[in-house]
Design a protein around this motif. Structure first.
Motif: not given
Length: 291
Positions: A70-74, A125-131
């Motif tokens: 989950e990516l939380q954005v403010l 970036w989160v999709k490509d680098n979280s693994l």
């Protein structure tokens, strides 16, 4: 030429529209129903108070196992001229891996050109680098029994609000604190003050929950992090989550204009080794009466 807040808000709406097209399902993209209309009303009228900051959540499937991140954005009102506040979390990540993931994410965002929309870039970036972080988390779980106990960190947040009255809001505060194993207190009235202490990810989740979709006139005034090799319970200033309702000045009952007795509040803080926070919250040094 200086960029106006109206121009920034228009760009934010454009980016939200792009994200909606990328994540059309309701469970993928979570946004308060009035968030976009409130900004649109402000842009049409051109005056009055600023709308609440835009806040939303995006659920991403990572890797072949499709682990949920989950990516939380403010978004500050002047985003993209100023950086967004981003926080990635996953139940599959341990605290340290989650911290490392967010540190690398923040570093990547800071390397981008100032003034450019970057939430879509953060999503990719989160999709490509979280693994790698997810794999490290799994590996550390498998060998945790043979490891030396790592240091723990107590996180403490001091939150200030112009007032806290509504029963449904107070219920959300107390339910969230209990669910997340947080200690501290909620001072009801005017002003309103909340303190929560516990694990960082639990404090961050509490902060997200009580502010979502948008709570006006609230800010986190001060944050403390204390490291220990033992249990964080030994560092807590409070042993439960307390409901503070001190005697108000004047005979106002439960009307929205009553002010709490800050002298009693200061005494309470000092009893819990936290009198220092009074000046941080209110900008003045607290003094007890001689009574």
């Amino acid at each position: 030429m200086a960029v106006t807040v109206e121009e920034c808000l228009e760009l934010q709406l454009l980016e939200v529209e792009m994200l909606h097209s990328m994540f059309p399902k309701k469970e993928e993209f979570s946004l308060d129903a009035d968030a976009v209309p409130s900004i649109q009303r402000y842009l049409r009228n051109g005056d009055g108070a600023l709308p609440p900051q835009l806040e939303y959540r995006i659920i991403l499937d990572v890797g072949e196992a499709k682990v949920k991140v989950e990516l939380q954005v403010l978004l500050p009102h002047m985003y993209p001229q100023v950086p967004p506040q981003l926080f990635a979390r996953s139940d599959a990540l341990h605290r340290q891996q989650q911290l490392q993931l967010n540190t690398h994410l923040a570093s990547h965002i800071s390397s981008l050109d100032s003034g450019d929309l970057c939430v879509c870039e953060a999503v990719q970036w989160v999709k490509d680098n979280s693994l790698p972080f997810l794999e490290n988390s799994k590996a550390s779980s498998e060998c945790a029994s043979g490891e030396v106990r790592v240091k723990e960190m107590l996180h403490r947040m001091w939150i200030y609000s112009h007032h806290i009255y509504r029963q449904e809001l107070r219920k959300k505060i107390f339910d969230s604190a209990k669910k997340l194993n947080l200690t501290g207190f909620c001072l009801t009235g005017k002003p309103g003050v909340i303190c929560v202490e516990g694990l960082r990810e639990n404090c961050d989740e509490f902060w997200r929950v009580i502010r979502y979709p948008n709570w006006k006139h609230i800010s986190c005034k001060h944050v403390e992090n204390i490291e220990t090799e033992g249990s964080i319970d030994n560092l807590r200033l409070f042993h439960s989550f307390e409901d503070l309702q001190f005697q108000a000045h004047g005979d106002y009952g439960l009307r929205n204009d009553y002010h709490m007795d800050l002298g009693q509040f200061l005494e309470f803080l000092k009893q819990h080794q936290s009198g220092y926070i009074f000046q941080i919250l209110f900008g003045v040094e607290g003094k007890l009466s001689d009574n």
